[in-house]
Design a protein around this motif. Structure first.
Motif, mmCIF file in Angstrom:
data_model
loop_
_atom_site.group_PDB
_atom_site.id
_atom_site.type_symbol
_atom_site.label_atom_id
_atom_site.label_comp_id
_atom_site.label_asym_id
_atom_site.label_seq_id
_atom_site.Cartn_x
_atom_site.Cartn_y
_atom_site.Cartn_z
ATOM 1 N N LEU A 161 1.748 3.644 -10.903
ATOM 2 C CA LEU A 161 0.604 4.303 -10.293
ATOM 3 C C LEU A 161 0.314 5.581 -11.058
ATOM 4 O O LEU A 161 1.216 6.377 -11.341
ATOM 5 N N SER A 162 -0.942 5.787 -11.371
ATOM 6 C CA SER A 162 -1.365 7.016 -12.022
ATOM 7 C C SER A 162 -1.882 7.957 -10.939
ATOM 8 O O SER A 162 -2.851 7.649 -10.226
ATOM 9 N N LYS B 278 0.862 -1.176 0.000
ATOM 10 C CA LYS B 278 0.000 0.000 0.000
ATOM 11 C C LYS B 278 0.896 1.222 0.000
ATOM 12 O O LYS B 278 1.758 1.369 0.874
ATOM 13 N N LEU B 279 0.723 2.105 -0.985
ATOM 14 C CA LEU B 279 1.516 3.319 -1.114
ATOM 15 C C LEU B 279 0.651 4.535 -0.837
ATOM 16 O O LEU B 279 -0.450 4.667 -1.395
ATOM 17 N N THR B 280 1.144 5.381 0.042
ATOM 18 C CA THR B 280 0.472 6.635 0.352
ATOM 19 C C THR B 280 1.441 7.778 0.082
ATOM 20 O O THR B 280 2.605 7.711 0.491
ATOM 21 N N SER C 219 -3.280 0.720 -3.740
ATOM 22 C CA SER C 219 -2.903 -0.692 -3.698
ATOM 23 C C SER C 219 -1.894 -0.967 -4.801
ATOM 24 O O SER C 219 -2.067 -0.533 -5.954
ATOM 25 N N TYR C 220 -0.831 -1.696 -4.445
ATOM 26 C CA TYR C 220 0.226 -1.943 -5.430
ATOM 27 C C TYR C 220 0.652 -3.413 -5.357
ATOM 28 O O TYR C 220 1.609 -3.771 -4.669
ATOM 29 N N GLU D 286 4.861 6.789 1.839
ATOM 30 C CA GLU D 286 4.803 5.734 2.847
ATOM 31 C C GLU D 286 4.488 4.423 2.158
ATOM 32 O O GLU D 286 3.607 4.361 1.293
ATOM 33 N N VAL D 287 5.223 3.389 2.510
ATOM 34 C CA VAL D 287 5.011 2.047 1.970
ATOM 35 C C VAL D 287 4.627 1.139 3.125
ATOM 36 O O VAL D 287 5.285 1.123 4.166
ATOM 37 N N GLU D 288 3.547 0.367 2.948
ATOM 38 C CA GLU D 288 3.078 -0.529 4.006
ATOM 39 C C GLU D 288 2.577 -1.820 3.385
ATOM 40 O O GLU D 288 1.877 -1.812 2.372
ATOM 41 N N GLU D 289 2.955 -2.923 4.006
ATOM 42 C CA GLU D 289 2.442 -4.228 3.574
ATOM 43 C C GLU D 289 1.016 -4.393 4.078
ATOM 44 O O GLU D 289 0.707 -4.072 5.234
ATOM 45 N N THR D 290 0.142 -4.900 3.236
ATOM 46 C CA THR D 290 -1.273 -5.022 3.608
ATOM 47 C C THR D 290 -1.757 -6.456 3.701
ATOM 48 O O THR D 290 -2.896 -6.699 4.057
ATOM 49 N N ASP D 291 -0.926 -7.450 3.383
ATOM 50 C CA ASP D 291 -1.378 -8.839 3.388
ATOM 51 C C ASP D 291 -1.730 -9.284 4.794
ATOM 52 O O ASP D 291 -1.099 -8.888 5.770
ATOM 53 N N SER D 292 -2.709 -10.122 4.899
ATOM 54 C CA SER D 292 -3.187 -10.594 6.187
ATOM 55 C C SER D 292 -2.654 -11.993 6.477
ATOM 56 O O SER D 292 -2.969 -12.951 5.773
#
Length: 669
Positions: free
Chosen positions: A630-631, A602-604, A622-623, A642-648
Motif C-alpha cells: 500500500l502506498s 480492507k485496511l484502515t 482495498s487489499y 484495522e483489518v476487515e474482510e469485505t467480500d460479500s
C-alpha cells in the motif's frame, strides 16, 4: 528508508491503554489466534431447522446405541427431545397424577425385609411400572419406632388386581398386616400465622430446614403449598410421630385441621415399556442436566425429579429411589454411578447435599454394607452450583468453593481444593484436554494437574464490567469447549441484555483472549465434537432457535461472516520529530490451502500526534491478493491499523503474518 516490522501479540487486550498496547489488538470480531497469528474463525451451517425451539435449548447431549449406530442428539429446552437423523421425537416426561382416599390403602410388612405390599382395591399399576407419590405416605409403626415414609418414585416389583409390591429404603423389624397408611396432618390457629404439621413416618426436620409441599392443602383460610421454613420441631422425645411448626405469610382466619390434600393421596403411574402417546401433564423445566447411561439418557429437571429412557423406547419416566428434588445430576467414574447434587431428603430441600446411587444401578439409592450408594453434605457454602466429571475425579462447585469428589473403593471422598473459587452458574464450567476451566464471580479459573490457578484475563473489563448480574441472566451463562482449536468460550448476557449476546474466548495454545458481541455471539447451548461431527450449538434462526454445526466453512450459514480486528498504537518516532509512513507491506494468506485465493481485505490506518488526540483516519484501502503493498502518506507519532474482510457472502479465509512499514522522519510537529 528504515523498515519497521510489527507482529501482533496474540489475543485482545482491553486492560491496557491504546498506546501501551503496542502491537496488540484492542477489539476483534470473527477472529481467532492460530499458532500466534490472527485469522478468520470457522463458520457454521444449519444442522436442524425443521422445528424452531421456543424457548431456546439450554443443553445438548450426544447419545448412541451400544452397537455404535443410531447417533442421537438430545435437545433440552423446556422439554426434552431426541433428534435422530431428521426425526425429532419428544420424550418429555408425562405424569398423569390421580388421587385416592388415604383410607382406601393399607400396608403389609415383613420383619427382616424392605419389601412392602400396598393393599389397594383396583390398583392401576402393573409389574415393571413406576409409581410416583406426590403425597408423603407414612407406613405402619415398626415396633416402637416410626415406620417407612413413602415419597417419590418406586419400581413396581409385582402387582395383582388389588395390591402392588415395592421396595422401600428401610428394613422392617416387625410384621404388619393391613395397617393403615397415614398422610401429613395440618392444624391452623385463628389469628396466628403458625401452622402445625404432624406425620408418623420416619421423618425429621430441624428449625431452619426448608421443606417442599407439592400437594396443596386448604384450611383456616390458608393454602399450604410450596417451600416453607420449619420454625419449631417437637420431635425429639416422640418415637412415633414428627410434629413441626412453620409460619405462613398471613394469619389463619379460623382454627381448623385437615389431612394434606383433603385426605387424598396424589400418585401417578409411569409405564416404561409403553411407546407412543401418553395422557397426563408434561413435566417441563426451565433447565435440565443431561447424562448418558450407556444407551440410556438420564435427565434431571433442575430443582425437580430425575428421569431416564433408552433410545427407541418410551418417553422419560421417573427414576425409582432417586431424590425427589435435585439441582442436577451427572455420571461418576470410574464406576458407573449416578450422582445428584442439591439433593432432597424426603421433602426437605438441602442445596449442599450430594447423593449417589449404587454402582451400575441408578434405581438403588439406599446405603448399605453391600452397595456403594451414599450421601455427603458439604460443610461450607450456601448451595452447590454445579458439578463436572473429569478424567480422574469429579469436581463440585458451591457458590464459594471448589471441591474434589474421588471414588475410594467404598464410596466417595470429598476434599476442599479451592476456597473462594466458586462457580458463577451451573453451566459455566467445562473440561478441555486434562484441564478444567470455569467462570467465577469475578475471575476465570483453570485446574491443571489438581492445581487451581486464576487465569489472567486481558479482556476482564469487557466481561465483568459489562455483565448482567441478575440471577436469571447468570443462569444462562454456559461454557463451550472447542477441542479442535484448543479454545474454551463463555457465552453470557451483557449488561442491559436479558439473553445471551456476548462471548469471551480463551485460546489455551496461544494464551490469548478475545471477546465479541453481536449476532455471531448469540448462542444458547453447545456440545463439542462428538460422533455427530463438529461442535453443535443452539442459535437464533429465522424466528426461534435452531441447531447449527460450527467450524464448517467460513460463512455465517449462507451469509458472509464478518471478520475484523483493530490494533493498539505503536510509536513510529520517539523524538520531537514526527514519522512519515509512505509504504506498508502486509503479509497475508488469502484463502484456504486448497481453496481459491480471492478474498479481499480492507485496511484502515489511524494516526495521532499525541496519545489522547482524536485520530486521523486514512483509508480504507482495498487489499486483494493481487496487491503487494500500500502506498500511503501518513504523518504522526502513533499508528494503529484495522483489518476487515469485505467480500460479500463468500466462503473466504485469511490469516495475517508480519506487517512492514517504511518510515522516515518528517520534521517537528
Amino acid at each position: 528508508m528504515p523498515m519497521a516490522h510489527v507482529r501482533l501479540i496474540p489475543g485482545t487486550n482491553t486492560e491496557q491503554t491504546p498506546v501501551l498496547n503496542t502491537a496488540g489488538v484492542v477489539s476483534s470480531e470473527g477472529v481467532r489466534w492460530w499458532q500466534g497469528l490472527p485469522q478468520k474463525q470457522g463458520g457454521w451451517i444449519d444442522y436442524y431447522t425443521a422445528t424452531s425451539f421456543n424457548p431456546p435449548p439450554r443443553d445438548l447431549m450426544s447419545l448412541e446405541s451400544l452397537s455404535g449406530v443410531g447417533q442421537t442428539l438430545v435437545i433440552a429446552n423446556d422439554r426434552v427431545r431426541f433428534l435422530t437423523g431428521s426425526t425429532l421425537t419428544d420424550i418429555t416426561p408425562i405424569l398423569n397424577f390421580q388421587t385416592v382416599a388415604r383410607t382406601s390403602l393399607t400396608m403389609d410388612t415383613t420383619a427382616g425385609s424392605s419389601i412392602v405390599t400396598i393393599n389397594w382395591t383396583g390398583q392401576p399399576a402393573a409389574k415393571g411400572d413406576v409409581i410416583t407419590f406426590n403425597t408423603m405416605c407414612a407406613g405402619p409403626q415398626d415396633g416402637f419406632a416410626k415406620g417407612v415414609l413413602l415419597y417419590g418414585s418406586y419400581n413396581v416389583l409385582d402387582a395383582t388386581t388389588n395390591s402392588l409390591t415395592i421396595e422401600t429404603n428401610r428394613v422392617y423389624s416387625s410384621n404388619n398386616t393391613a395397617a393403615p397408611i397415614v398422610t401429613p396432618f395440618f392444624r391452623t390457629f385463628v389469628g396466628n400465622s403458625l401452622v402445625e404439621m404432624s406425620i408418623s413416618g420416619a421423618f425429621f426436620a430441624k428449625p431452619g430446614d426448608v421443606i417442599r409441599l407439592v400437594v396443596p392443602t386448604t384450611l383456616g383460610g390458608l393454602t399450604i403449598q410450596g417451600d416453607i421454613t420449619v420454625t419449631i420441631n417437637t420431635d425429639q422425645l416422640n418415637l412415633t410421630t414428627t410434629v413441626l411448626y412453620f409460619r405462613m405469610p398471613t394469619n389463619a382466619s379460623s382454627t381448623a385441621s385437615a389431612y394434606q390434600g383433603g385426605g387424598t393421596i396424589s400418585y401417578a403411574v409411569s409405564k416404561p415399556t409403553v411407546t407412543g402417546s401418553v395422557s397426563g401433564t408434561a413435566q417441563t423445566s426451565n433447565y435440565w442436566t443431561l447424562s448418558p447411561w450407556g444407551a440410556a439418557a438420564v435427565a434431571t429437571a433442575v430443582g425437580g425429579r430425575t428421569y431416564t429412557t433408552t433410545l427407541g423406547s418410551s418417553i422419560l419416566y421417573p427414576l425409582a429411589g432417586a431424590p425427589v428434588f435435585s439441582g442436577g445430576s451427572f455420571i461418576a467414574m470410574p464406576q458407573q454411578i449416578l450422582v445428584c447434587w442439591g439433593a432432597s431428603t424426603n421433602i426437605i430441600l438441602d442445596p449442599l447435599t450430594i447423593k449417589w446411587s449404587d454402582v451400575s444401578d441408578y434405581n438403588n439409592w439406599t446405603a448399605s454394607s453391600i452397595n456403594q450408594a451414599g450421601s455427603f453434605r458439604l460443610p461450607r457454602g450456601n448451595r452447590v452450583v454445579g458439578c463436572l466429571q473429569a478424567s480422574q475425579q469429579a469436581f463440585i462447585w458451591t457458590d464459594l468453593d471448589a471441591w474434589a469428589m474421588q471414588f475410594i473403593g467404598d464410596g466417595f471422598g470429598f476434599n476442599l481444593i479451592g476456597a473462594g473459587s466458586g462457580l458463577m452458574s451451573r453451566r459455566a464450567v467445562a473440561a478441555l484436554d486434562a484441564n478444567i476451566f470455569w467462570m467465577g464471580k469475578n475471575q476465570f479459573y483453570v485446574m491443571t494437574n489438581g492445581n487451581i490457578q486464576i487465569l489472567p484475563c486481558t479482556v476482564w473489563d469487557a466481561v465483568f464490567q459489562n455483565l448482567n448480574t441478575s440471577q436469571s441472566a447468570l443462569d444462562k451463562i454456559f461454557c463451550a469447549p472447542n477441542i479442535g482449536f484448543n479454545e474454551v468460550s463463555w457465552y453470557y448476557c451483557s449488561a442491559g441484555s436479558s439473553e445471551v449476546d456476548s462471548r469471551v474466548t480463551y485460546n489455551m495454545e496461544n494464551n490469548a483472549w478475545t471477546y465479541q458481541g453481536g449476532a455471531e455471539a448469540i448462542r444458547f447451548a453447545w456440545i463439542d465434537r462428538t460422533a455427530l461431527g463438529p461442535p453443535l450449538a443452539a442459535a437464533p434462526g429465522s424466528s426461534n432457535a435452531v441447531i447449527i454445526q460450527n467450524e464448517t466453512g467460513y460463512k455465517a450459514g449462507t451469509a458472509q461472516m464478518p471478520s475484523k480486528f483493530r490494533t493498539g498504537y505503536w510509536m513510529v518516532n520517539e523524538s520531537q520529530n514526527v514519522g512519515f509512513v509512505d509504504m506498508i507491506y502486509p503479509d497475508f494468506i488469502f484463502g484456504t490451502f486448497s481453496g481459491s485465493k480471492d478474498v479481499t481485505l480492507k485496511l484502515t490506518l489511524y494516526s495521532k500526534m499525541n496519545a489522547n488526540e482524536t485520530p486521523t483516519v486514512h483509508g480504507p484501502y482495498s487489499y486483494p491478493n493481487s496487491k503487494n503493498f500500500l502506498s500511503t502518506r501518513i504523518r504522526g507519532r502513533y499508528i494503529a491499523m484495522e483489518v476487515e474482510e469485505t467480500d460479500s457472502a463468500t466462503d473466504a479465509f485469511w490469516r495475517l503474518g508480519d506487517i512492514r512499514f517504511q518510515i522516515a522522519q518528517d520534521g517537528r510537529q
